[in-house]
Scaffold this active site. Structure first.
Site, mmCIF file in Angstrom:
data_model
loop_
_atom_site.group_PDB
_atom_site.id
_atom_site.type_symbol
_atom_site.label_atom_id
_atom_site.label_comp_id
_atom_site.label_asym_id
_atom_site.label_seq_id
_atom_site.Cartn_x
_atom_site.Cartn_y
_atom_site.Cartn_z
ATOM 1 C CE LYS A 163 -1.336 1.719 2.813
ATOM 2 N NZ LYS A 163 -0.525 4.038 3.497
ATOM 3 C CB THR A 174 7.324 0.464 0.139
ATOM 4 O OG1 THR A 174 5.998 0.285 -0.541
ATOM 5 C CG2 THR A 174 7.359 -1.505 0.609
ATOM 6 C CD GLU A 253 -2.231 11.133 -0.967
ATOM 7 O OE1 GLU A 253 -2.322 10.104 1.222
ATOM 8 O OE2 GLU A 253 -1.147 12.181 -0.482
ATOM 9 C CB THR A 383 -10.041 18.323 9.948
ATOM 10 O OG1 THR A 383 -9.481 18.635 8.620
ATOM 11 C CG2 THR A 383 -9.227 18.092 11.434
#
Length: 383
Positions: A163, A174, A253, A383
């Site tokens: 992951k 990793t 991302e 959050t």
């Protein structure tokens, strides 16, 4: 099967409930690991650095949603408690169980939840395609896809899941990776092979330049395939790790493009890797890739600060989409056709090949572009 369950002697299962997941992987054999070099080490890393010295594991338990990092003595106790829970659920010695965690730093584990999930997962452990998918999904955080790899050879196999999507600049192996082989390899040889493989794969992936507190890569050899040629095993392990590393880069991302940088003509392989990683992690290069801007100056400038000696006036640079390529710089002279170069950057993969003309060293690193989405994901991570 396409990863860990393609290896004889490995069974698994996992569960994902919201952002909290848990995987159990059972495999008995000689083991080794590589870990983060971040000074701030998560509790499971500290536990496993000590435990892996025994050279043998029978299972691993991995949770997602909470990193159990920067949690002091309580964190160490909680990591050990995870192993105890897995040992009880699987009827195994807790001291032979590996532990991994991923998620938010500075939060304590919810041990009752982990116990509940572990006792629901344990009865389902099996060797099947579904099992490896469930385990891989259980350990995901901001990942968009699970990551699998399997290398089959005539007499043995090497498989792994990992992951990783953000906080990617591994300085060991990793984020979380669990590798398995049915080859019979002693723990000492496994350790050396894994270190080399990690250096040539996971250690050449950069998404954002941040080295995680939780980076851990474990390998277990079940031995059911018997003794094998070590050179063939090393090649298979490196290929498996490289596949997983590229999948991490592709799933960076907010990423829209895979970035691959190959450096040739360096003084040696280590120097080539150093330059390739420096280019890969440059925010200016990454944003140029996002904007399909063939900005050769940013690539050359990044290479120049890598700490490797070469003559910029002898360097050459090519951009490619994996099929067609366009020369940007040749022997220090700018020769670019901007329209053609920009066309090479329109797809999902952008490749730069940089020739330093300073030796025979060669290495490749992988990363991704830097987009507005990366900021959105990480601006509100807790959050």
């Amino acid at each position: 099967m396409k990863s860990i369950c393609g290896v004889e002697g490995v069974s698994a299962w996992g569960i994902k409930e919201g952002k909290y997941g848990l995987a159990l992987i059972r495999a008995e054999g000689d083991s080794a690991g590589v870990f983060t070099r971040n000074l701030v080490k998560a509790a499971p890393v500290s536990l496993m650095e000590d435990r892996v010295r025994k050279g043998r594991l029978s299972a691993v338990i991995v949770n997602s949603g909470c990193a159990n990092a920067y949690t002091g003595e309580r964190g160490i106790r909680d990591a050990a408690a995870m192993a105890d829970i897995a040992g009880e659920a699987l009827s195994l010695d807790p001291g032979s169980i590996g532990v991994g965690s991923t998620g938010v730093i500075g939060r304590y584990l919810d041990l009752p939840l982990i116990r509940d999930q572990a006792f629901r997962v344990a009865p389902k452990i099996v060797r099947s395609p579904e099992a490896e998918v469930m385990a891989a999904r259980a350990i995901m955080t901001t990942d968009l896809t699970e990551k699998h790899a399997l290398e089959r050879r005539e007499t043995f196999s090497v498989g792994g899941i990992t992951k990783g999507s953000g906080m990617i600049a591994p300085n060991m192996g990793t984020m979380l990776a669990f590798m398995y082989t049915d080859a019979q390899i002693p723990a000492r040889d496994l350790r050396e092979s894994l270190k080399i493989a990690a250096d040539r794969s996971f250690n050449r992936v950069v998404v954002d330049g941040d080295t995680s507190t939780n980076d851990i890569c474990l390998i277990t050899a079940t031995g059911s395939a018997g003794k094998v040629n070590m050179a063939e095993f090393q090649a298979a392990l490196e290929s498996c790790c490289r596949s997983l590393a590229i999948q991490i880069a592709e799933d960076g991302e907010g990423a829209t493009k895979l970035l691959e940088v190959t450096v040739v003509g360096a003084p040696d392989e280590e120097s080539a890797a150093k330059v390739a990683r420096t280019v890969i992690e440059s925010p200016l290069v990454k944003t140029a890739v996002y904007g399909t801007d063939p900005n050769w100056g940013r690539v050359i400038a990044a290479a120049g600060r890598a700490g490797v000696k070469f003559d910029p006036d002898s360097a050459s640079l090519v951009v490619s989409d994996g099929k067609d390529s366009e020369q940007l710089v040749k022997d220090g002279t700018i020769v670019v056709d901007l329209a053609r170069a920009k066309a090479r950057m329109q797809g999902k993969k952008v490749i730069f090949v940089l020739d330093l003309a300073s030796g025979n060293g060669e290495a490749t690193a992988w990363g991704c572009d830097l987009t507005e989405k990366y900021v959105e994901i990480n601006g509100r991570y807790t959050t």
